[in-house]
Scaffold this active site. Structure first.
Site, PDB file in Angstrom:
ATOM      1  N   GLU A  43       0.839  -1.195   0.000  1.00 42.24           N
ATOM      2  CA  GLU A  43       0.000   0.000   0.000  1.00 42.24           C
ATOM      3  C   GLU A  43       0.877   1.248   0.000  1.00 42.24           C
ATOM      4  O   GLU A  43       1.846   1.351   0.754  1.00 42.24           O
ATOM      5  CB  GLU A  43      -0.886  -0.003   1.242  1.00 42.24           C
ATOM      6  CG  GLU A  43      -1.773   1.226   1.393  1.00 42.24           C
ATOM      7  CD  GLU A  43      -2.632   1.169   2.636  1.00 42.24           C
ATOM      8  OE1 GLU A  43      -3.552   1.999   2.747  1.00 42.24           O
ATOM      9  OE2 GLU A  43      -2.398   0.312   3.502  1.00 42.24           O
ATOM     10  N   LYS A 128      -8.899   3.907  -3.045  1.00 41.30           N
ATOM     11  CA  LYS A 128      -9.472   3.387  -1.801  1.00 41.30           C
ATOM     12  C   LYS A 128     -10.773   4.115  -1.469  1.00 41.30           C
ATOM     13  O   LYS A 128     -10.822   5.349  -1.425  1.00 41.30           O
ATOM     14  CB  LYS A 128      -8.459   3.542  -0.664  1.00 41.30           C
ATOM     15  CG  LYS A 128      -8.855   2.808   0.614  1.00 41.30           C
ATOM     16  CD  LYS A 128      -7.729   2.889   1.634  1.00 41.30           C
ATOM     17  CE  LYS A 128      -8.066   2.111   2.896  1.00 41.30           C
ATOM     18  NZ  LYS A 128      -6.971   2.195   3.892  1.00 41.30           N
ATOM     19  N   CYS A 162      -5.768  -2.485   2.031  1.00 42.61           N
ATOM     20  CA  CYS A 162      -5.755  -2.472   3.492  1.00 42.61           C
ATOM     21  C   CYS A 162      -7.138  -2.771   4.077  1.00 42.61           C
ATOM     22  O   CYS A 162      -7.679  -3.843   3.871  1.00 42.61           O
ATOM     23  CB  CYS A 162      -5.195  -1.143   3.988  1.00 42.61           C
ATOM     24  SG  CYS A 162      -4.665  -1.142   5.720  1.00 42.61           S
TER      25      CYS A 162
END
Length: 342
Positions: A43, A128, A162
């Protein structure tokens, strides 16, 4: 015929984009020489994960944010172009996590990931959906444009970033598109509580549980790529703050692994030490497992549940009618945000 997957467990070169790109290119080459069909990176690997927002007061973090924004990448910038070229030259697919900067604002950033195929083409461009906890001080919310699964020669690939790997609807959106290989990217540590005040947050265990859950429910192989945190990274983050350094060193580091549908970590686990986790997987065997539980198929009730995904790419302006623009550059900047992911 088996598929070979690789998870890169690497330390970012914080704020140093050129060094980070060079490291990315080196490990793309190493994974390719090891026969991997796909290699995944952590990430926000470029230019590093903004860990400092876990412990700095917002009022004290402006300079760090400015440096981070300046080092973040544009999707059509030269750094991404070089990585796409490397993937094409090495004949390998790449899942890359990076901090993305908007073409229309120097301060608008996203926590992004892209899937590049072996032809060097961007097949998935994901932002995200929701920045987690202190990430909200850095990154904007993403959208559903990247919630897609792409058919590559060795399997159907999707991915999340994540905490998204614990989002049931985001995960279902991918499994309902026939995902077979899931890429999951994570940072090096996650300072949720001060370790000095009790047991530190165990990021490795959280990663293992999430990866096993998705692999089992979706009947996929999950490629977990987490970052490592080395001394150079700590120095870049802490700027001589000994209290912050002591706190970061007490945090439990993340782990990289390749997880099978039965929860097994294939090819071992890396935590701390940099390198590649490599494993051969049998994609056709996933069909047999779906005879037991197929959450997107027969083991669901599509007449009872309805899931809808909005894939519209979010943009700051929507023009209607025809008007004269002040420059060609101005004309293309907003269109780029909506068209680059196809």
């Amino acid at each position: 015929m088996s598929t070979r997957l690789a998870a890169a467990h690497l330390a970012s070169t914080f704020f140093d984009v050129e060094a980070g790109v060079q490291k990315t290119l080196r490990y793309i080459d190493l994974a390719s020489k090891d026969g991997a069909d796909l290699v995944a990176f952590p990430e926000s690997f470029l230019p590093g994960f903004p860990i400092w927002h876990a412990y700095l007061r917002p009022i004290d973090a402006h300079a760090k944010f400015a440096r981070f924004a300046a080092a973040s990448l544009r999707i059509d910038g030269p750094e991404i172009a070089r990585i796409r070229d490397a993937a094409r030259n090495a004949r390998i697919a790449v899942w890359l996590g990076f901090s993305e900067r908007a073409s229309y604002s120097e301060g608008c950033l996203w926590n992004s990931a892209i899937l590049i195929d072996a032809e060097g083409e961007i097949r998935i461009h994901h932002r995200k959906l929701v920045p987690t906890f202190y990430e909200k001080l850095v990154w904007s919310r993403g959208d559903g444009n990247g919630l897609t699964v792409e058919e590559l020669p060795f399997g159907r690939v999707g991915g999340l970033i994540c905490g998204e790997n614990g989002n049931p609807l985001a995960r279902y959106a991918l499994m309902a598109q026939g995902e077979q290989i899931h890429c999951a990217s994570y940072p090096s540590i996650w300072p949720f509580r001060d370790p000095a005040g009790g047991a530190p947050y165990d990021l490795s265990e959280a990663i293992r549980v999430r990866a096993a859950a998705h692999s089992f429910e979706a009947k996929t192989f999950t490629v977990v790529s987490s970052a490592a945190l080395d001394d150079a990274g700590i120095q870049a983050i802490c700027d001589g703050d000994s209290a912050a350094e002591a706190m970061l060193r007490q945090c439990v580091g993340a782990a990289s692994m390749i997880v099978a549908p039965d929860g097994a970590a294939l090819g071992g686990t890396l935590c701390g030490t940099e390198g590649l986790v490599v494993a051969d997987v049998d994609i056709p065997m996933l069909t047999e497992l779906k005879q037991h539980h197929d959450m997107a198929g027969y083991y669901n009730r599509h007449d009872v549940f309805r899931v809808e995904v909005n894939r519209e790419r979010q943009a700051p302006l929507h023009f209607s009618g025809r008007s004269k623009r002040t420059s060609h550059e101005d004309e293309t900047s907003f269109a780029h945000e909506t068209e680059v992911a196809g």
